[in-house]
Each structure stands twice: as C-alpha cells, then as structure tokens.
Design a protein around this motif. Structure first.
Motif, PDB file in Angstrom:
ATOM      1  N   ILE A  32       0.851  -1.197   0.000  1.00 17.31           N
ATOM      2  CA  ILE A  32       0.000   0.000   0.000  1.00 17.31           C
ATOM      3  C   ILE A  32       0.885   1.246   0.000  1.00 17.31           C
ATOM      4  O   ILE A  32       0.664   2.176  -0.778  1.00 17.31           O
ATOM      5  CB  ILE A  32      -0.956  -0.008   1.201  1.00 17.31           C
ATOM      6  CG1 ILE A  32      -2.000  -1.113   1.006  1.00 17.31           C
ATOM      7  CG2 ILE A  32      -1.618   1.359   1.382  1.00 17.31           C
ATOM      8  CD1 ILE A  32      -2.879  -1.354   2.195  1.00 17.31           C
ATOM      9  N   ILE A  33       1.900   1.263   0.844  1.00 17.38           N
ATOM     10  CA  ILE A  33       2.817   2.404   0.902  1.00 17.38           C
ATOM     11  C   ILE A  33       3.477   2.610  -0.458  1.00 17.38           C
ATOM     12  O   ILE A  33       3.575   3.734  -0.954  1.00 17.38           O
ATOM     13  CB  ILE A  33       3.868   2.195   2.015  1.00 17.38           C
ATOM     14  CG1 ILE A  33       3.183   2.181   3.387  1.00 17.38           C
ATOM     15  CG2 ILE A  33       4.951   3.258   1.952  1.00 17.38           C
ATOM     16  CD1 ILE A  33       4.055   1.650   4.516  1.00 17.38           C
ATOM     17  N   ALA A  34       3.902   1.524  -1.093  1.00 13.55           N
ATOM     18  CA  ALA A  34       4.583   1.601  -2.388  1.00 13.55           C
ATOM     19  C   ALA A  34       3.664   2.096  -3.507  1.00 13.55           C
ATOM     20  O   ALA A  34       4.149   2.592  -4.532  1.00 13.55           O
ATOM     21  CB  ALA A  34       5.162   0.244  -2.761  1.00 13.55           C
ATOM     22  N   ALA A  35       2.349   1.999  -3.338  1.00 10.84           N
ATOM     23  CA  ALA A  35       1.412   2.461  -4.359  1.00 10.84           C
ATOM     24  C   ALA A  35       1.415   3.984  -4.479  1.00 10.84           C
ATOM     25  O   ALA A  35       1.049   4.532  -5.520  1.00 10.84           O
ATOM     26  CB  ALA A  35      -0.001   1.963  -4.052  1.00 10.84           C
ATOM     27  N   PHE A  36       1.853   4.662  -3.424  1.00 10.21           N
ATOM     28  CA  PHE A  36       1.873   6.120  -3.412  1.00 10.21           C
ATOM     29  C   PHE A  36       3.221   6.631  -3.907  1.00 10.21           C
ATOM     30  O   PHE A  36       4.227   5.921  -3.885  1.00 10.21           O
ATOM     31  CB  PHE A  36       1.603   6.632  -1.990  1.00 10.21           C
ATOM     32  CG  PHE A  36       0.179   6.451  -1.554  1.00 10.21           C
ATOM     33  CD1 PHE A  36      -0.749   7.448  -1.766  1.00 10.21           C
ATOM     34  CD2 PHE A  36      -0.227   5.274  -0.954  1.00 10.21           C
ATOM     35  CE1 PHE A  36      -2.074   7.283  -1.380  1.00 10.21           C
ATOM     36  CE2 PHE A  36      -1.544   5.095  -0.560  1.00 10.21           C
ATOM     37  CZ  PHE A  36      -2.470   6.099  -0.781  1.00 10.21           C
ATOM     38  N   GLY A  37       3.258   7.885  -4.317  1.00  9.31           N
ATOM     39  CA  GLY A  37       4.501   8.527  -4.735  1.00  9.31           C
ATOM     40  C   GLY A  37       5.419   8.750  -3.551  1.00  9.31           C
ATOM     41  O   GLY A  37       5.009   8.667  -2.385  1.00  9.31           O
ATOM     42  N   GLU A  38       6.667   9.060  -3.839  1.00  5.83           N
ATOM     43  CA  GLU A  38       7.695   9.201  -2.812  1.00  5.83           C
ATOM     44  C   GLU A  38       7.300  10.210  -1.721  1.00  5.83           C
ATOM     45  O   GLU A  38       7.458   9.935  -0.538  1.00  5.83           O
ATOM     46  CB  GLU A  38       9.007   9.620  -3.469  1.00  5.83           C
ATOM     47  CG  GLU A  38      10.199   9.525  -2.558  1.00  5.83           C
ATOM     48  CD  GLU A  38      11.492   9.824  -3.293  1.00  5.83           C
ATOM     49  OE1 GLU A  38      12.338  10.513  -2.695  1.00  5.83           O
ATOM     50  OE2 GLU A  38      11.654   9.379  -4.438  1.00  5.83           O
ATOM     51  N   ALA A  39       6.794  11.362  -2.110  1.00  9.04           N
ATOM     52  CA  ALA A  39       6.426  12.396  -1.134  1.00  9.04           C
ATOM     53  C   ALA A  39       5.242  11.965  -0.264  1.00  9.04           C
ATOM     54  O   ALA A  39       5.140  12.369   0.897  1.00  9.04           O
ATOM     55  CB  ALA A  39       6.097  13.701  -1.847  1.00  9.04           C
ATOM     56  N   GLU A  40       4.353  11.153  -0.813  1.00 10.01           N
ATOM     57  CA  GLU A  40       3.162  10.725  -0.084  1.00 10.01           C
ATOM     58  C   GLU A  40       3.446   9.538   0.826  1.00 10.01           C
ATOM     59  O   GLU A  40       2.685   9.261   1.749  1.00 10.01           O
ATOM     60  CB  GLU A  40       2.062  10.346  -1.082  1.00 10.01           C
ATOM     61  CG  GLU A  40       1.713  11.463  -2.032  1.00 10.01           C
ATOM     62  CD  GLU A  40       1.286  10.949  -3.393  1.00 10.01           C
ATOM     63  OE1 GLU A  40       1.767   9.891  -3.826  1.00 10.01           O
ATOM     64  OE2 GLU A  40       0.475  11.626  -4.026  1.00 10.01           O
ATOM     65  N   GLN A  41       4.528   8.811   0.571  1.00 10.36           N
ATOM     66  CA  GLN A  41       4.805   7.585   1.312  1.00 10.36           C
ATOM     67  C   GLN A  41       5.085   7.841   2.800  1.00 10.36           C
ATOM     68  O   GLN A  41       4.704   7.024   3.638  1.00 10.36           O
ATOM     69  CB  GLN A  41       5.974   6.835   0.679  1.00 10.36           C
ATOM     70  CG  GLN A  41       5.611   6.189  -0.623  1.00 10.36           C
ATOM     71  CD  GLN A  41       6.761   5.458  -1.275  1.00 10.36           C
ATOM     72  OE1 GLN A  41       7.882   5.458  -0.785  1.00 10.36           O
ATOM     73  NE2 GLN A  41       6.483   4.814  -2.404  1.00 10.36           N
TER      74      GLN A  41
END
Length: 127
Positions: A32-41
């Motif tokens: 789930i974390i990896a589904a988001f962009g770097e700044a959003e993680q």
C-alpha cells in the motif's frame, strides 16, 4: 481483484482506461505504501504505523486532474476509525487530482470538455 474500466466521453470522444479496486498484494501494508509517490509515502507510512493493526480501506479510484485534464487511477487510503484520507498524486502531471463525490462515472464532468457525458465499461480485471 480490481477492474479495468474504459471511460468514454460522448461529447468530445476522448477515452481513458482506468484501474479501480485493489489486488491481492494490497493486503500488505508495504505494498500500500509503495502504491503512493515518494512524497506521499512518509505520511501514509506514519499513519499505518500508529496502530499495530490499523483499520483501513485501500483501493485505486478514478479521479479527474484539473491541471492535465485527464482521468487517472490514483491510490486512496481511508482510515476507518479516524476517517483520515490519503489520495495519491496524478500519475501524469503530479498534481493533486479531484476525487468525485460519486463513484458513478456518469456523474463526473469530462475533464477535457466539461460536459457530463461520460460512460464507463468494464473491459477486464487486474490483480
């Protein structure tokens, strides 16, 4: 298992393909974390770490980007207990997309022409 949707505007004839739902691998927090962009993680990771077993709903949803005028699939994480919501950035331009108030695509204005003329058809599944 998620769905692949073909979305067509009957006014301007523009078409998009969007993935909705989630796959089996999204049962693990790190995916789930990896589904988001770097700044959003970072905020997503911190929120998930607040509880040993966080209660949440995760899925990809169709959103409209006002900057690049595209319909896109973005990851959306919703907390069940605290109603926290994390929405991924537009994969085309990086802007924050607008989440529709309804999941029915027919209620969304076409981001290209502005008409309420969208139709969706399920054309496949993904996992």
């Amino acid at each position: 298992m998620g769905e692949i949707m073909r979305i067509h505007c009957n006014a301007c004839q523009k078409e998009w393909q969007c993935m909705t739902g989630c796959g089996l691998r999204h049962g693990r927090k790190e995916h789930i974390i990896a589904a988001f962009g770097e700044a959003e993680q970072i905020p997503v990771s911190e929120w998930l770490a607040k509880s040993q077993i966080p209660l949440y709903d995760f899925q990809y949803q169709t959103a409209s980007c006002p900057l690049c005028k595209e319909l896109v699939s973005v990851p959306v994480l919703r907390g069940i207990e605290d109603e926290e919501v994390f929405v991924g950035a537009c994969p085309v331009c990086g802007n924050l997309p607008q989440m529709p108030s309804s999941e029915d695509v027919a209620d969304i204005a076409c981001p290209a022409c502005g008409d309420i003329a969208l139709e969706a058809e399920e054309i496949g599944h993904w996992d």
